[in-house]
Design a protein around this motif. Structure first.
Motif, PDB file in Angstrom:
ATOM      1  N   LEU B 108      91.422  10.736 103.427  1.00  0.00           N
ATOM      2  CA  LEU B 108      92.278   9.642 104.226  1.00  0.00           C
ATOM      3  C   LEU B 108      93.377   9.955 105.192  1.00  0.00           C
ATOM      4  O   LEU B 108      93.665   9.354 105.767  1.00  0.00           O
ATOM      5  CB  LEU B 108      92.584   8.496 103.393  1.00  0.00           C
ATOM      6  CG  LEU B 108      92.829   6.535 104.560  1.00  0.00           C
ATOM      7  CD1 LEU B 108      91.956   6.344 103.987  1.00  0.00           C
ATOM      8  CD2 LEU B 108      94.564   6.504 104.156  1.00  0.00           C
ATOM      9  N   PHE B 172     103.969  14.890 105.010  1.00  0.00           N
ATOM     10  CA  PHE B 172     105.203  14.317 104.431  1.00  0.00           C
ATOM     11  C   PHE B 172     106.448  14.417 106.004  1.00  0.00           C
ATOM     12  O   PHE B 172     106.692  14.175 106.659  1.00  0.00           O
ATOM     13  CB  PHE B 172     105.410  13.887 103.470  1.00  0.00           C
ATOM     14  CG  PHE B 172     105.006  13.369 102.261  1.00  0.00           C
ATOM     15  CD1 PHE B 172     103.909  12.776 102.510  1.00  0.00           C
ATOM     16  CD2 PHE B 172     106.268  13.206 101.135  1.00  0.00           C
ATOM     17  CE1 PHE B 172     103.255  12.001 101.603  1.00  0.00           C
ATOM     18  CE2 PHE B 172     105.150  11.970 100.572  1.00  0.00           C
ATOM     19  CZ  PHE B 172     104.136  11.650 100.990  1.00  0.00           C
ATOM     20  N   THR B 173     106.327  16.083 106.076  1.00  0.00           N
ATOM     21  CA  THR B 173     106.912  17.002 106.749  1.00  0.00           C
ATOM     22  C   THR B 173     106.567  17.051 107.627  1.00  0.00           C
ATOM     23  O   THR B 173     107.772  17.542 108.760  1.00  0.00           O
ATOM     24  CB  THR B 173     107.077  18.124 105.778  1.00  0.00           C
ATOM     25  OG1 THR B 173     106.318  18.939 106.165  1.00  0.00           O
ATOM     26  CG2 THR B 173     107.609  18.115 105.123  1.00  0.00           C
ATOM     27  N   ASP B 176     107.782  11.972 112.240  1.00  0.00           N
ATOM     28  CA  ASP B 176     107.823  11.694 111.401  1.00  0.00           C
ATOM     29  C   ASP B 176     107.584   9.977 111.533  1.00  0.00           C
ATOM     30  O   ASP B 176     106.918   9.938 109.898  1.00  0.00           O
ATOM     31  CB  ASP B 176     109.774  11.147 112.511  1.00  0.00           C
ATOM     32  CG  ASP B 176     110.194  11.043 111.650  1.00  0.00           C
ATOM     33  OD1 ASP B 176     110.457  11.654 110.475  1.00  0.00           O
ATOM     34  OD2 ASP B 176     111.802  10.943 111.856  1.00  0.00           O
ATOM     35  N   GLU B 177     106.677   9.627 112.724  1.00  0.00           N
ATOM     36  CA  GLU B 177     106.287   8.503 112.048  1.00  0.00           C
ATOM     37  C   GLU B 177     104.718   8.661 112.035  1.00  0.00           C
ATOM     38  O   GLU B 177     104.207   7.408 111.052  1.00  0.00           O
ATOM     39  CB  GLU B 177     105.345   7.943 113.865  1.00  0.00           C
ATOM     40  CG  GLU B 177     106.951   7.104 114.295  1.00  0.00           C
ATOM     41  CD  GLU B 177     107.315   6.327 113.044  1.00  0.00           C
ATOM     42  OE1 GLU B 177     106.697   5.704 113.124  1.00  0.00           O
ATOM     43  OE2 GLU B 177     108.624   7.042 112.783  1.00  0.00           O
ATOM     44  N   ALA B 179     103.846  10.827 109.387  1.00  0.00           N
ATOM     45  CA  ALA B 179     104.475  10.404 108.012  1.00  0.00           C
ATOM     46  C   ALA B 179     104.461   9.325 106.986  1.00  0.00           C
ATOM     47  O   ALA B 179     104.676   8.955 105.775  1.00  0.00           O
ATOM     48  CB  ALA B 179     105.631  11.568 107.705  1.00  0.00           C
ATOM     49  N   ARG B 180     105.951   9.038 107.789  1.00  0.00           N
ATOM     50  CA  ARG B 180     105.618   7.645 107.778  1.00  0.00           C
ATOM     51  C   ARG B 180     104.359   6.470 107.250  1.00  0.00           C
ATOM     52  O   ARG B 180     104.678   6.027 106.212  1.00  0.00           O
ATOM     53  CB  ARG B 180     106.937   6.335 108.330  1.00  0.00           C
ATOM     54  CG  ARG B 180     108.035   6.679 108.921  1.00  0.00           C
ATOM     55  CD  ARG B 180     108.829   5.320 109.120  1.00  0.00           C
ATOM     56  NE  ARG B 180     109.993   5.226 110.156  1.00  0.00           N
ATOM     57  CZ  ARG B 180     110.571   4.069 110.749  1.00  0.00           C
ATOM     58  NH1 ARG B 180     110.046   3.239 109.908  1.00  0.00           N
ATOM     59  NH2 ARG B 180     110.756   4.406 111.493  1.00  0.00           N
ATOM     60  N   SER B 181     103.554   6.881 108.188  1.00  0.00           N
ATOM     61  CA  SER B 181     102.605   6.422 108.027  1.00  0.00           C
ATOM     62  C   SER B 181     101.815   6.869 106.570  1.00  0.00           C
ATOM     63  O   SER B 181     101.135   5.760 105.504  1.00  0.00           O
ATOM     64  CB  SER B 181     101.369   5.654 108.788  1.00  0.00           C
ATOM     65  OG  SER B 181     102.398   5.788 110.325  1.00  0.00           O
ATOM     66  N   ARG B 184     104.125   5.244 103.110  1.00  0.00           N
ATOM     67  CA  ARG B 184     103.512   3.600 103.308  1.00  0.00           C
ATOM     68  C   ARG B 184     102.214   3.914 102.130  1.00  0.00           C
ATOM     69  O   ARG B 184     102.275   2.663 101.915  1.00  0.00           O
ATOM     70  CB  ARG B 184     104.062   3.201 105.115  1.00  0.00           C
ATOM     71  CG  ARG B 184     103.208   1.792 104.707  1.00  0.00           C
ATOM     72  CD  ARG B 184     104.595   1.350 105.528  1.00  0.00           C
ATOM     73  NE  ARG B 184     104.236  -0.325 105.213  1.00  0.00           N
ATOM     74  CZ  ARG B 184     104.470  -1.647 105.394  1.00  0.00           C
ATOM     75  NH1 ARG B 184     106.557  -1.172 104.804  1.00  0.00           N
ATOM     76  NH2 ARG B 184     104.143  -2.519 105.121  1.00  0.00           N
ATOM     77  N   TRP B 185     101.012   4.121 102.820  1.00  0.00           N
ATOM     78  CA  TRP B 185     100.055   4.029 102.426  1.00  0.00           C
ATOM     79  C   TRP B 185     100.164   4.695 100.833  1.00  0.00           C
ATOM     80  O   TRP B 185      99.315   4.121 100.135  1.00  0.00           O
ATOM     81  CB  TRP B 185      99.125   4.870 103.042  1.00  0.00           C
ATOM     82  CG  TRP B 185      97.354   4.843 102.673  1.00  0.00           C
ATOM     83  CD1 TRP B 185      96.718   3.601 102.521  1.00  0.00           C
ATOM     84  CD2 TRP B 185      97.140   6.368 102.138  1.00  0.00           C
ATOM     85  NE1 TRP B 185      96.054   4.516 101.621  1.00  0.00           N
ATOM     86  CE2 TRP B 185      95.509   5.054 101.829  1.00  0.00           C
ATOM     87  CE3 TRP B 185      97.473   7.256 101.934  1.00  0.00           C
ATOM     88  CZ2 TRP B 185      94.858   6.197 100.559  1.00  0.00           C
ATOM     89  CZ3 TRP B 185      97.136   7.989 101.547  1.00  0.00           C
ATOM     90  CH2 TRP B 185      95.479   7.769 100.764  1.00  0.00           C
ATOM     91  N   GLY B 191      99.742  -5.097 101.831  1.00  0.00           N
ATOM     92  CA  GLY B 191     100.354  -6.579 102.989  1.00  0.00           C
ATOM     93  C   GLY B 191      99.715  -6.746 103.842  1.00  0.00           C
ATOM     94  O   GLY B 191      99.738  -7.462 104.545  1.00  0.00           O
ATOM     95  N   TYR B 192      98.424  -5.920 104.149  1.00  0.00           N
ATOM     96  CA  TYR B 192      98.284  -5.955 105.956  1.00  0.00           C
ATOM     97  C   TYR B 192      96.400  -6.845 105.734  1.00  0.00           C
ATOM     98  O   TYR B 192      95.903  -7.097 106.114  1.00  0.00           O
ATOM     99  CB  TYR B 192      98.280  -4.459 106.331  1.00  0.00           C
ATOM    100  CG  TYR B 192      97.119  -3.780 105.409  1.00  0.00           C
ATOM    101  CD1 TYR B 192      95.854  -3.630 105.965  1.00  0.00           C
ATOM    102  CD2 TYR B 192      97.404  -3.035 104.679  1.00  0.00           C
ATOM    103  CE1 TYR B 192      94.550  -3.156 105.506  1.00  0.00           C
ATOM    104  CE2 TYR B 192      96.505  -2.295 103.623  1.00  0.00           C
ATOM    105  CZ  TYR B 192      95.231  -2.155 104.154  1.00  0.00           C
ATOM    106  OH  TYR B 192      94.395  -1.518 103.461  1.00  0.00           O
ATOM    107  N   GLU B 310     109.436  -6.387  99.618  1.00  0.00           N
ATOM    108  CA  GLU B 310     107.982  -6.281  98.398  1.00  0.00           C
ATOM    109  C   GLU B 310     108.227  -4.655  97.955  1.00  0.00           C
ATOM    110  O   GLU B 310     108.745  -3.551  98.775  1.00  0.00           O
ATOM    111  CB  GLU B 310     107.007  -5.967  99.566  1.00  0.00           C
ATOM    112  CG  GLU B 310     106.623  -7.160  99.414  1.00  0.00           C
ATOM    113  CD  GLU B 310     104.568  -7.546 100.295  1.00  0.00           C
ATOM    114  OE1 GLU B 310     104.486  -6.227 100.048  1.00  0.00           O
ATOM    115  OE2 GLU B 310     104.718  -8.748 100.646  1.00  0.00           O
TER     116      GLU B 310
END
Lengths: 305, 336
Positions: B108, B172-173, B176-177, B179-181, B184-185, B191-192, B310
């Protein structure tokens, strides 16, 4: 209250910094002796570029996330484009930083505290709370940086001019803002993060007079600056004005467009959902950044009754 | 066959407890969430006096699909764990320990950071990653030759998992965005989820349940040992292959929807075995129900614990699962 304490704390640091020797800079992780007028400065957050640019100083190295266009023209017009990329803000390359032979490093408290010792071995390092700090703290940090680079007087003049500019914006936006609650959030493909009242953008909106509906229950305070938020949680916050910074298109928020709960949001019903440049609002902090944000807000508010 | 008279009564108590846990978990999950005006009254309303009010639509369009999805994730992960424990004859086997979850995570992540890499959808990439990791682990353990070594299986799984997750963590490195995605996953966020994703999960859970039923007798024979199974006319390699495909598909699809949720696949079959014995024909539905109940409880807790923020469901599942497993391990040793 929390923001007030932070602002006071930041002011205290600034006041403290001004009474110590010119070369002694108090910062988040202690006191560092810096050279009189550092020539080779490395900065590891964007708000520190804002500070340098505001007094016309060019850094030799920037943690620009390896994307040079993240340093917007408003900054490059002043600092030029000769900097060396030292990697991402999250994991800057210590080797590249060392190879630049800096005489001052400006690092972020949240991102780089763990590397403080190592950075200090490379060059005198000062650590400021950019990522998790609010607007008032970021302005207070300008004074610390001004002192660290030996340009206190110029910085004071610039800060004063900035405060006057912002006061002007507050005078224009404030009276209308008092009637609205507003909320800013950034969204990527996977989620929405609201910037809480203690965040940089949260404190800016508050300064302009907007109310925040982001209130934790039973008198608590938000501990987090950036809060991951589901549609249901957003509907509980339900601000009059929603300002989104989209990092991707279509974003996670776009996927809500057809949901009853989204359509029922006050901001959606009144047509008060606005998109701004996520980069300028969320990643950039400082004086020039805040003035850009204020300009956006003025534009948003001039369209409302 | 001693104790045939007492067994049904004990089982019926266990079934009753399980159903109660399922219903309680379901209600808990459905009535907790971000909005204070949506609770048990609205849940009753949706069932008995449906209308088009906002709180009811929140329950119908947002809470219920999520609640059902949590249950279905529990079913899928539980069955994946059951199949793996059966074919490897190893009580430690689970999608997380054999590297399958991490393989799915890698698939993924790759589809997120290099969108056009294979032309496969993120879901398909997750299943492909799970499958690849599973096959690799089994190959290391000698399973493809029909002689699986338990120790090598676990070690192989840990190695494959660590390698796959190292690459996930590398992402992760990155930007930024992005890595955040990924972050988060990876912590497990559901929640989505809305009805379309729930339908998708339901189809997989149903297919998984059916396949598990079909394979149940093979799993039972496998429990006698690969040689005995062969002697009884069941080729263990085919059981191994089918079980792997089943587990990888169920784990892969769960991971693609909710991130790598650890411990559910490991713990749920054990809990089911305590209540229902070792016959896979009964264990299959029992595991499905137990998995659903556990995940419903975890979902309710994830929304309730640190409200209004959450706690990711993956974290809660591990917080429930890990101590349970520890207790299980210790108490089993004592009784020997």
């Amino acid at each position: 209250m929390n923001w007030l304490l932070r602002a006071l704390g930041a002011t205290a640091i600034m006041a403290f910094a001004t009474v110590t020797n010119a070369g002694e800079i108090s910062h988040e992780l202690g006191t560092t002796t810096v050279p009189d007028a550092p020539k080779r400065i490395v900065v590891l957050e964007f708000s520190f570029i804002d500070a340098l640019a505001s007094v016309g100083v060019s850094p030799v190295g920037i943690a620009d996330d390896k994307k040079r266009d993240r340093i917007i023209p408003a900054y490059t017009d002043i600092i030029g484009t000769d900097w060396v990329s030292v990697g991402t803000r999250k994991t800057p390359s210590l080797e590249v930083i060392a190879s630049l032979k800096p005489d001052l490093i400006i690092a972020d408290k949240k991102r780089h505290s763990a590397a403080y010792e190592t950075l200090s071995e490379i060059a005198p390092t000062i650590v400021l709370d950019s990522l998790a700090g609010d607007y008032h703290a970021s302005v207070a940090q300008m004074g610390v940086i001004g002192q660290a680079i030996g340009k206190s007087a110029e910085m004071e003049t610039r800060v004063a001019a900035h405060k006057a500019t912002m006061a002007d914006y507050i005078a224009k936006i404030g009276p209308k803002a008092a009637n609205y609650s507003a909320q800013f959030g950034v969204t990527n493909a996977k989620g929405l993060w609201l910037h809480s009242p203690i965040s940089y953008n949260g404190s800016l909106l508050k300064m302009f007079g907007f109310a925040s509906n982001m209130k934790p229950k039973e008198g608590g305070v938000y501990e987090k600056t950036y809060v991951p938020t589901t549609l249901e949680q957003l509907s509980e916050v339900n601000p009059d004005i929603l300002i989104f910074g989209e990092y991707v298109d279509p974003s996670h928020v776009d996927s809500w467009a057809n949901e009853a709960l989204y359509k029922g949001l006050a901001a959606v019903q009144y047509g008060q959902v606005f998109n701004v440049t996520a980069h300028n609002w969320s990643r950039l902090r400082g004086m020039l950044a805040a003035e850009m944000t204020a300009k956006d807000l003025l534009e948003i508010m001039s369209g409302l009754d | 066959m001693t104790g045939t008279k007492t067994r049904p009564s004990r089982k019926s108590i266990v079934i009753l407890l399980l159903l109660l846990a399922l219903i309680a978990g379901g209600i808990f999950s459905a009535i907790t969430g971000g909005r204070s005006d949506t609770g048990i009254t609205q849940l009753w309303g949706v069932i008995f006096t449906p209308d088009s009010s906002l709180p009811q639509s929140v329950l119908r369009d947002i809470r219920l699909p999520r609640t059902f999805s949590a249950a279905l994730l529990g079913v899928n992960l539980g069955l994946a764990g059951l199949a793996l424990q059966a074919i490897t004859r190893n009580p430690l086997a689970s999608p997380a320990i054999l590297g399958i979850n991490q393989g799915a995570a890698l698939g993924l992540t790759l589809s997120l950071i290099i969108p056009g890499l294979t032309g496969l959808s993120p879901d398909a990439m997750a299943v492909a990653g799970a499958m690849a990791a599973g096959v690799l682990t089994f190959a290391i353990a000698g399973g493809l030759r029909g002689k699986m070594d338990s120790m090598r299986l676990i070690l192989g799984g840990v190695a494959v998992g660590a390698f796959a997750y190292a690459i996930v963590r590398f992402s992760f490195t990155l930007d930024d965005e992005l890595a955040r995605s990924v972050v988060r996953w990876t912590v497990g966020d559901i929640g989505y989820i809305r009805w379309p994703q729930t339908r998708w999960l339901a189809i997989w859970a149903l297919a998984g349940l059916l396949c598990s039923f079909v394979l149940a007798q093979r799993f039972n024979l496998m429990a006698l040992g690969q040689a005995s199974a062969q002697g009884l006319g069941s080729d263990p390699r085919i059981t191994l292959l089918l079980g792997t495909i089943l587990a990888a598909a169920l784990a892969g699809i769960s991971v693609s929807v909710a991130g790598p949720i650890a411990f559910v696949g490991l713990v749920v079959p054990h809990i089911a075995r305590i209540g229902f014995g070792a016959d896979h024909r009964i264990l299959v539905p029992a595991t499905a129900l137990t998995g659903a109940a556990l995940m419903l409880l975890a979902d309710g807790l994830s929304k309730w614990l640190s409200a209004p923020v959450e706690t990711p469901i993956g974290v809660i599942a591990a917080l429930i699962g890990a101590p349970w497993f520890l207790w299980l391990t210790l108490s089993t040793k004592e009784s020997r």
